[in-house]
Design a protein around this motif. Structure first.
Motif, PDB file in Angstrom:
ATOM      1  N   GLU A  46       0.835  -1.207   0.000  1.00 15.71           N
ATOM      2  CA  GLU A  46       0.000   0.000   0.000  1.00 15.71           C
ATOM      3  C   GLU A  46       0.870   1.258   0.000  1.00 15.71           C
ATOM      4  O   GLU A  46       0.566   2.236  -0.680  1.00 15.71           O
ATOM      5  N   GLN A  47       1.947   1.214   0.761  1.00 18.46           N
ATOM      6  CA  GLN A  47       2.848   2.362   0.808  1.00 18.46           C
ATOM      7  C   GLN A  47       3.563   2.523  -0.537  1.00 18.46           C
ATOM      8  O   GLN A  47       3.699   3.635  -1.042  1.00 18.46           O
ATOM      9  N   LEU A  48       3.961   1.411  -1.136  1.00 20.12           N
ATOM     10  CA  LEU A  48       4.594   1.488  -2.446  1.00 20.12           C
ATOM     11  C   LEU A  48       3.619   2.023  -3.488  1.00 20.12           C
ATOM     12  O   LEU A  48       3.993   2.835  -4.344  1.00 20.12           O
ATOM     13  N   ALA A  49       2.359   1.617  -3.399  1.00 23.41           N
ATOM     14  CA  ALA A  49       1.347   2.126  -4.338  1.00 23.41           C
ATOM     15  C   ALA A  49       1.191   3.633  -4.202  1.00 23.41           C
ATOM     16  O   ALA A  49       1.094   4.344  -5.211  1.00 23.41           O
ATOM     17  N   ALA A  50       1.187   4.139  -2.980  1.00 27.57           N
ATOM     18  CA  ALA A  50       1.068   5.586  -2.760  1.00 27.57           C
ATOM     19  C   ALA A  50       2.270   6.319  -3.340  1.00 27.57           C
ATOM     20  O   ALA A  50       2.134   7.384  -3.960  1.00 27.57           O
TER      21      ALA A  50
END
Length: 70
Positions: A46-50
């Motif tokens: 999720e952090q990588l997607a952001a």
């Protein structure tokens, strides 16, 4: 092939000419927390997607491209 995602994020940020403070603000964390991400070999998806959204860059590609390598 070992992928160090923190280094890849930092490299992409530099390639785009953006600052740590800019990216940290875009993803809702402090510049200090972003610095910690740069040191990590892996991060939450999720952090990588952001981060990918903020940078308009597909860093997941680093992993998918690696799947086709022998």
């Amino acid at each position: 092939m070992q992928i160090h995602i923190g280094t890849a994020i930092r490299d992409e940020l530099r390639r785009q000419g953006q600052t740590n403070a800019w990216l940290a603000e875009q993803i809702g964390i402090t510049p200090r927390a972003l610095q910690k991400i740069f040191n990590k070999a892996s991060i939450d998806t999720e952090q990588l997607a952001a981060i990918c959204h903020a940078l308009d860059a597909d860093l997941f590609r680093l992993y998918s491209d690696n799947l086709t390598q022998p």
